[in-house]
Write a protein that holds these residues in place. Structure first.
Motif, PDB file in Angstrom:
ATOM      1  N   THR A   1       0.480  14.720  -9.262  1.00  0.00           N
ATOM      2  CA  THR A   1       1.334  15.839  -9.658  1.00  0.00           C
ATOM      3  C   THR A   1       1.427  15.942 -11.172  1.00  0.00           C
ATOM      4  N   ALA A   2       1.567  14.802 -11.834  1.00  0.00           N
ATOM      5  CA  ALA A   2       1.646  14.799 -13.300  1.00  0.00           C
ATOM      6  C   ALA A   2       0.341  15.268 -13.930  1.00  0.00           C
ATOM      7  N   LEU A   3      -0.782  14.882 -13.350  1.00  0.00           N
ATOM      8  CA  LEU A   3      -2.079  15.317 -13.875  1.00  0.00           C
ATOM      9  C   LEU A   3      -2.202  16.840 -13.849  1.00  0.00           C
ATOM     10  N   VAL A   4      -1.749  17.452 -12.763  1.00  0.00           N
ATOM     11  CA  VAL A   4      -1.792  18.912 -12.671  1.00  0.00           C
ATOM     12  C   VAL A   4      -0.909  19.534 -13.748  1.00  0.00           C
ATOM     13  N   ARG A   5       0.259  18.953 -13.945  1.00  0.00           N
ATOM     14  CA  ARG A   5       1.147  19.470 -14.989  1.00  0.00           C
ATOM     15  C   ARG A   5       0.494  19.353 -16.360  1.00  0.00           C
ATOM     16  N   GLY A   6      -0.127  18.217 -16.640  1.00  0.00           N
ATOM     17  CA  GLY A   6      -0.776  18.042 -17.938  1.00  0.00           C
ATOM     18  C   GLY A   6      -1.909  19.020 -18.144  1.00  0.00           C
ATOM     19  N   GLN A   7      -2.707  19.246 -17.101  1.00  0.00           N
ATOM     20  CA  GLN A   7      -3.806  20.200 -17.219  1.00  0.00           C
ATOM     21  C   GLN A   7      -3.271  21.620 -17.393  1.00  0.00           C
ATOM     22  N   ALA A   8      -2.180  21.937 -16.696  1.00  0.00           N
ATOM     23  CA  ALA A   8      -1.576  23.256 -16.850  1.00  0.00           C
ATOM     24  C   ALA A   8      -1.076  23.464 -18.276  1.00  0.00           C
ATOM     25  N   ASP A   9      -0.440  22.444 -18.833  1.00  0.00           N
ATOM     26  CA  ASP A   9       0.028  22.542 -20.220  1.00  0.00           C
ATOM     27  C   ASP A   9      -1.144  22.720 -21.172  1.00  0.00           C
ATOM     28  N   ASP A  10      -2.233  21.991 -20.906  1.00  0.00           N
ATOM     29  CA  ASP A  10      -3.415  22.100 -21.761  1.00  0.00           C
ATOM     30  C   ASP A  10      -3.975  23.521 -21.739  1.00  0.00           C
ATOM     31  N   LEU A  11      -4.033  24.122 -20.559  1.00  0.00           N
ATOM     32  CA  LEU A  11      -4.519  25.491 -20.458  1.00  0.00           C
ATOM     33  C   LEU A  11      -3.572  26.474 -21.141  1.00  0.00           C
ATOM     34  N   ARG A  12      -2.275  26.260 -20.983  1.00  0.00           N
ATOM     35  CA  ARG A  12      -1.310  27.170 -21.614  1.00  0.00           C
ATOM     36  C   ARG A  12      -1.366  27.079 -23.127  1.00  0.00           C
ATOM     37  N   PHE A  13      -1.658  25.899 -23.642  1.00  0.00           N
ATOM     38  CA  PHE A  13      -1.752  25.737 -25.094  1.00  0.00           C
ATOM     39  C   PHE A  13      -2.762  26.715 -25.688  1.00  0.00           C
TER      40      PHE A  13
ATOM     41  N   ALA B   1       0.809  -1.221   0.000  1.00  0.00           N
ATOM     42  CA  ALA B   1       0.000   0.000   0.000  1.00  0.00           C
ATOM     43  C   ALA B   1       0.846   1.277   0.000  1.00  0.00           C
ATOM     44  N   PRO B   2       1.906   1.380   0.808  1.00  0.00           N
ATOM     45  CA  PRO B   2       2.691   2.617   0.781  1.00  0.00           C
ATOM     46  C   PRO B   2       3.279   2.919  -0.602  1.00  0.00           C
ATOM     47  N   ALA B   3       3.772   1.897  -1.294  1.00  0.00           N
ATOM     48  CA  ALA B   3       4.307   2.109  -2.639  1.00  0.00           C
ATOM     49  C   ALA B   3       3.203   2.557  -3.590  1.00  0.00           C
ATOM     50  N   ALA B   4       2.012   1.991  -3.411  1.00  0.00           N
ATOM     51  CA  ALA B   4       0.888   2.372  -4.260  1.00  0.00           C
ATOM     52  C   ALA B   4       0.506   3.831  -4.039  1.00  0.00           C
ATOM     53  N   VAL B   5       0.507   4.278  -2.794  1.00  0.00           N
ATOM     54  CA  VAL B   5       0.179   5.675  -2.497  1.00  0.00           C
ATOM     55  C   VAL B   5       1.221   6.607  -3.098  1.00  0.00           C
ATOM     56  N   ARG B   6       2.487   6.231  -3.013  1.00  0.00           N
ATOM     57  CA  ARG B   6       3.531   7.073  -3.616  1.00  0.00           C
ATOM     58  C   ARG B   6       3.309   7.191  -5.123  1.00  0.00           C
ATOM     59  N   HIS B   7       2.953   6.087  -5.752  1.00  0.00           N
ATOM     60  CA  HIS B   7       2.712   6.117  -7.197  1.00  0.00           C
ATOM     61  C   HIS B   7       1.518   7.021  -7.512  1.00  0.00           C
TER      62      HIS B   7
END
Length: 372
Positions: free
Chosen positions: A182-194, A170-176
């Motif tokens: 964090t990656a989802l936020v980055r992707g959404q930010a890139d989408d908005l910047r586009f 479970a701890p490894a799963a939570v880290r993943h």
């Protein structure tokens, strides 16, 4: 292998050179794919209901509406839709692929479904989309502030659900999952910047940039779903990595097909107006691919997109025809096919259990020509 290596970004050129693998068994078995999705939804649903029941009544009502179970007033809604459940299915099937029971993956299946729902809820607010699955979006049904709060509640509940999963993985799963968020936020930010970038010229986003954005916005959660199912199923690190990468490739392919549906999809099936992405001038793969070419169709399309006149009715239909003529539709289908093939190769490398292999193959094969 380090955990960081497990979530390293895909190299686009690697996907483009992935050879055909015998895991492919065309034609697509759409009936089997539908049955697989239905089975995984049925398995996950009780655990998902139990998780949402932990929320306070107000946010819980909004969550149930977002998941398609209830109407805005909280009454059961037989017309509501919670989607096909692709992410929860990947979690269940990945556990089964590594020899574990599908129930082992339930905390993962619930967590990724909650994250997906929260991301859609916030995405609708940012894009100003009034509809989701042919019903008013949560922000239209309850207001922007309450919708933001409901999304935050789903986000927190997803992490809690996975953290409380039994077993030492479970701890490894939570880290993943945390890295995925964090990656989802980055992707959404890139989408908005586009949306602020020009259509053409040196500052315009290219296909490689769009592919990287699609991996972060869509691919990482599908990769996470597959990886978490294997993680909770006790799989070795190399298997978890391969399933994560398979899911990422599936996500890029899924986004490419989603872009096709955003222009040419049937509103009765997609729940979105015809030519919806064109009307909003969203920088999607078909448009960027069309603009990357040459010829009169490309030049006319660029002029239409740069015009201040709304893309409605006949103008939107004409723009869609220009995208097709300039090669945007064909290039997008080729992009999706390439990443589906890469996903199959990653899946085959894990030597999945035979029944799970058949289910995964049916699911992958159904994605290119999906209408939802």
């Amino acid at each position: 292998m380090s955990r960081a290596a497990r979530t390293a970004p895909l190299a686009p050129e690697a996907a483009l050179t992935t050879p055909r693998h015998p895991f492919t068994r065309p034609p697509a078995d759409t009936a089997r794919a539908g049955a697989v999705l239905a089975r995984c939804r049925a398995l996950t649903h009780p655990a998902l209901v139990d998780a949402v029941a932990q929320l306070d009544p107000w946010t819980g009502r909004m969550a149930a509406y977002a998941l398609g179970w209830r109407d805005p007033g909280g009454a059961p809604d037989p017309t509501g839709s919670g989607g096909k459940g692709l992410r929860q299915a990947l979690a269940v099937l990945s556990a089964e692929a590594v020899g574990a029971s599908g129930t082992t993956a339930l905390p993962a299946a619930v967590a990724v479904e909650l994250v997906h729902t929260f991301s859609l809820l916030h995405d609708d607010i940012m894009d100003g989309d009034p509809l989701r699955r042919r019903r008013p979006a949560v922000w239209r049904a309850y207001g922007v502030g309450p919708a933001v709060l409901a999304g935050d509640a789903l986000h927190a509940l997803a992490v809690q659900t996975l953290a409380e999963a039994p077993g030492e993985r479970a701890p490894a799963a939570v880290r993943h999952l945390s890295r995925t968020l964090t990656a989802l936020v980055r992707g959404q930010a890139d989408d908005l910047r586009f949306e602020e970038l020009p259509w053409t010229g040196p500052d315009a986003p290219g296909l490689a940039a769009y592919r990287a954005m699609a991996e972060q916005k869509t691919g990482v959660l599908l990769g996470c779903a597959a990886a978490l199912g294997a993680e909770l199923g006790g799989a070795p690190g190399a298997t978890v990595t391969a399933l994560d990468r398979a899911g990422r490739h599936l996500g890029i392919a899924f986004q490419a097909v989603d872009d096709l549906l955003g222009i040419w999809g049937d509103p009765a099936l997609t729940g979105k107006p015809v030519h919806s992405d064109l009307r909003q001038r969203k920088k999607t793969f078909p448009l960027l691919a069309a603009l990357a070419g040459a010829g009169p169709a490309r030049r006319e399309l660029a002029a239409l997109l740069d015009s201040v006149e709304p893309l409605e009715g006949a103008r939107a239909a004409h723009a869609a025809a220009l995208v097709d003529e300039a090669g945007g539709r064909a290039a997008t289908r080729a992009e999706a096919s390439t990443h589906l093939e890469a996903a199959r190769a990653c899946l085959a490398a894990t030597r999945p259990a035979p029944a799970a292999a058949r289910d995964l193959d049916a699911l992958v094969g159904s994605l290119l020509d999906r209408a939802w």
